[in-house]
Design a protein around this motif. Sequence first.
Motif, PDB file in Angstrom:
ATOM      1  N   VAL A  12       0.859  -1.185   0.000  1.00 54.71           N
ATOM      2  CA  VAL A  12       0.000   0.000   0.000  1.00 54.71           C
ATOM      3  C   VAL A  12       0.894   1.235   0.000  1.00 54.71           C
ATOM      4  CG1 VAL A  12      -1.819   1.276   1.192  1.00 54.71           C
ATOM      5  CG2 VAL A  12      -1.768  -1.225   1.326  1.00 54.71           C
ATOM      6  N   SER A  13       0.548   2.209  -0.822  1.00 55.74           N
ATOM      7  CA  SER A  13       1.310   3.458  -0.872  1.00 55.74           C
ATOM      8  C   SER A  13       0.489   4.587  -0.248  1.00 55.74           C
ATOM      9  CB  SER A  13       1.668   3.813  -2.319  1.00 55.74           C
ATOM     10  OG  SER A  13       0.488   4.061  -3.074  1.00 55.74           O
ATOM     11  N   CYS A  14       1.181   5.617   0.199  1.00 57.00           N
ATOM     12  CA  CYS A  14       0.516   6.800   0.722  1.00 57.00           C
ATOM     13  C   CYS A  14       1.421   8.004   0.510  1.00 57.00           C
ATOM     14  CB  CYS A  14       0.174   6.636   2.203  1.00 57.00           C
ATOM     15  SG  CYS A  14       1.602   6.590   3.309  1.00 57.00           S
TER      16      CYS A  14
ATOM     17  N   TYR B 266       5.507   8.980  10.054  1.00 57.02           N
ATOM     18  CA  TYR B 266       5.870   7.653   9.550  1.00 57.02           C
ATOM     19  C   TYR B 266       5.012   6.581  10.219  1.00 57.02           C
ATOM     20  CZ  TYR B 266       8.640   3.491   8.514  1.00 57.02           C
ATOM     21  OH  TYR B 266       9.038   2.244   8.098  1.00 57.02           O
ATOM     22  N   GLN B 267       4.877   6.669  11.536  1.00 58.33           N
ATOM     23  CA  GLN B 267       4.102   5.664  12.265  1.00 58.33           C
ATOM     24  C   GLN B 267       2.618   5.720  11.884  1.00 58.33           C
ATOM     25  OE1 GLN B 267       5.245   3.230  14.040  1.00 58.33           O
ATOM     26  NE2 GLN B 267       7.388   3.904  13.931  1.00 58.33           N
ATOM     27  N   GLU B 268       2.100   6.926  11.678  1.00 61.43           N
ATOM     28  CA  GLU B 268       0.704   7.060  11.255  1.00 61.43           C
ATOM     29  C   GLU B 268       0.509   6.477   9.860  1.00 61.43           C
ATOM     30  OE1 GLU B 268      -2.754  10.471  10.573  1.00 61.43           O
ATOM     31  OE2 GLU B 268      -0.675  11.071  10.922  1.00 61.43           O
ATOM     32  N   SER B 269       1.457   6.739   8.980  1.00 57.35           N
ATOM     33  CA  SER B 269       1.387   6.195   7.622  1.00 57.35           C
ATOM     34  C   SER B 269       1.424   4.677   7.650  1.00 57.35           C
ATOM     35  CB  SER B 269       2.548   6.729   6.780  1.00 57.35           C
ATOM     36  OG  SER B 269       2.517   8.134   6.689  1.00 57.35           O
ATOM     37  N   LEU B 270       2.317   4.126   8.467  1.00 51.60           N
ATOM     38  CA  LEU B 270       2.445   2.679   8.592  1.00 51.60           C
ATOM     39  C   LEU B 270       1.140   2.053   9.089  1.00 51.60           C
ATOM     40  CD1 LEU B 270       4.211   0.095   8.617  1.00 51.60           C
ATOM     41  CD2 LEU B 270       4.929   0.731  10.927  1.00 51.60           C
TER      42      LEU B 270
ATOM     43  N   GLU C  31       0.474  20.231   3.238  1.00 55.37           N
ATOM     44  CA  GLU C  31      -0.315  20.666   4.396  1.00 55.37           C
ATOM     45  C   GLU C  31      -0.328  19.606   5.495  1.00 55.37           C
ATOM     46  OE1 GLU C  31      -1.662  20.602   1.206  1.00 55.37           O
ATOM     47  OE2 GLU C  31      -1.010  22.693   0.878  1.00 55.37           O
ATOM     48  N   ASP C  32       0.569  18.613   5.373  1.00 56.52           N
ATOM     49  CA  ASP C  32       0.692  17.531   6.361  1.00 56.52           C
ATOM     50  C   ASP C  32      -0.546  16.648   6.440  1.00 56.52           C
ATOM     51  OD1 ASP C  32       3.326  18.065   7.202  1.00 56.52           O
ATOM     52  OD2 ASP C  32       2.617  19.654   8.535  1.00 56.52           O
ATOM     53  N   LYS C  33      -1.248  16.503   5.330  1.00 54.85           N
ATOM     54  CA  LYS C  33      -2.409  15.616   5.273  1.00 54.85           C
ATOM     55  C   LYS C  33      -1.968  14.282   4.689  1.00 54.85           C
ATOM     56  CE  LYS C  33      -6.305  17.423   4.148  1.00 54.85           C
ATOM     57  NZ  LYS C  33      -7.420  18.029   3.384  1.00 54.85           N
ATOM     58  N   LEU C  34      -2.422  13.191   5.295  1.00 54.03           N
ATOM     59  CA  LEU C  34      -2.067  11.848   4.850  1.00 54.03           C
ATOM     60  C   LEU C  34      -3.113  11.330   3.878  1.00 54.03           C
ATOM     61  CD1 LEU C  34      -0.296   9.277   5.091  1.00 54.03           C
ATOM     62  CD2 LEU C  34      -1.720   8.609   7.032  1.00 54.03           C
ATOM     63  N   LEU C  35      -2.656  10.850   2.729  1.00 53.42           N
ATOM     64  CA  LEU C  35      -3.567  10.336   1.703  1.00 53.42           C
ATOM     65  C   LEU C  35      -3.116   8.943   1.280  1.00 53.42           C
ATOM     66  CD1 LEU C  35      -5.928  10.834  -0.284  1.00 53.42           C
ATOM     67  CD2 LEU C  35      -4.257  11.821  -1.855  1.00 53.42           C
ATOM     68  N   ILE C  36      -4.026   7.977   1.351  1.00 53.06           N
ATOM     69  CA  ILE C  36      -3.741   6.602   0.959  1.00 53.06           C
ATOM     70  C   ILE C  36      -3.887   6.450  -0.557  1.00 53.06           C
ATOM     71  CG2 ILE C  36      -4.517   4.190   1.154  1.00 53.06           C
ATOM     72  CD1 ILE C  36      -3.159   5.119   3.648  1.00 53.06           C
TER      73      ILE C  36
END
Length: 217
Positions: A137-139, A188-192, A144-149
């Motif tokens: 899975v990529s993200c 990084y941990q949130e993305s993981l 703006e520091d928003k995480l997008l999958i």
Amino acid sequence: MEAENEEQRIRPMNCELKVLSRSDGSAIFTQGDTAVVTAVFGPVEVKPQRILIDKACVEALYRPKSGLPCVHDRMHESLLRNTCETSLLATLHPRTSISIIIQEMQDSGGLLACAVNSACLALMSSGIAMKFLVAAVSCMISQEDKLLIDPTNKQLKDSKASLTFVFDSVKKNTVASHTTGSFTQIQYQESLMKCRNASDNIFSLYRDMVKKYASRI
């Protein structure tokens, strides 16, 4: 809430197995408009200089949509080979070779993850014994520091970092990862975590493929 759900959602996926007649296993996998075809050959006789006495020699060849492979493509190739070698029970086939050919068809974002998933599906269709399945899975993290999958290439233009994680199907441990750009340890941990949760969709697709092709694999 709906917008937030969209940000955490993997693009629609489609897959077909046994799409190539001359390979031992093959699959075409699409994720959004990104598409990859993978063929698996082996276990077969290996050249003397590449013989491993205790396990199969696993190689992955990555072919871009056009032109010759560049340094970036070789990086993809290395991650794909290491991931496939880790997932296979290569010790069951000493003194042989297993080749995995990954052909890029269309890159609209998330190409590396799509390639890993396509390779796993092709290995499934080959019938070669595996320790576990893998899902990638990529993200991205936006300016703006928003995480997008599972971002598209258009969305990636606004990114300050992109991350790809590969998970196993047993304990969802991280098998491999590739990152670019700058990010904090918390990001990084949130993305993981969010990519690990999103991998459930891919493992669910694998289960559906096994049910669909069980009599043909």
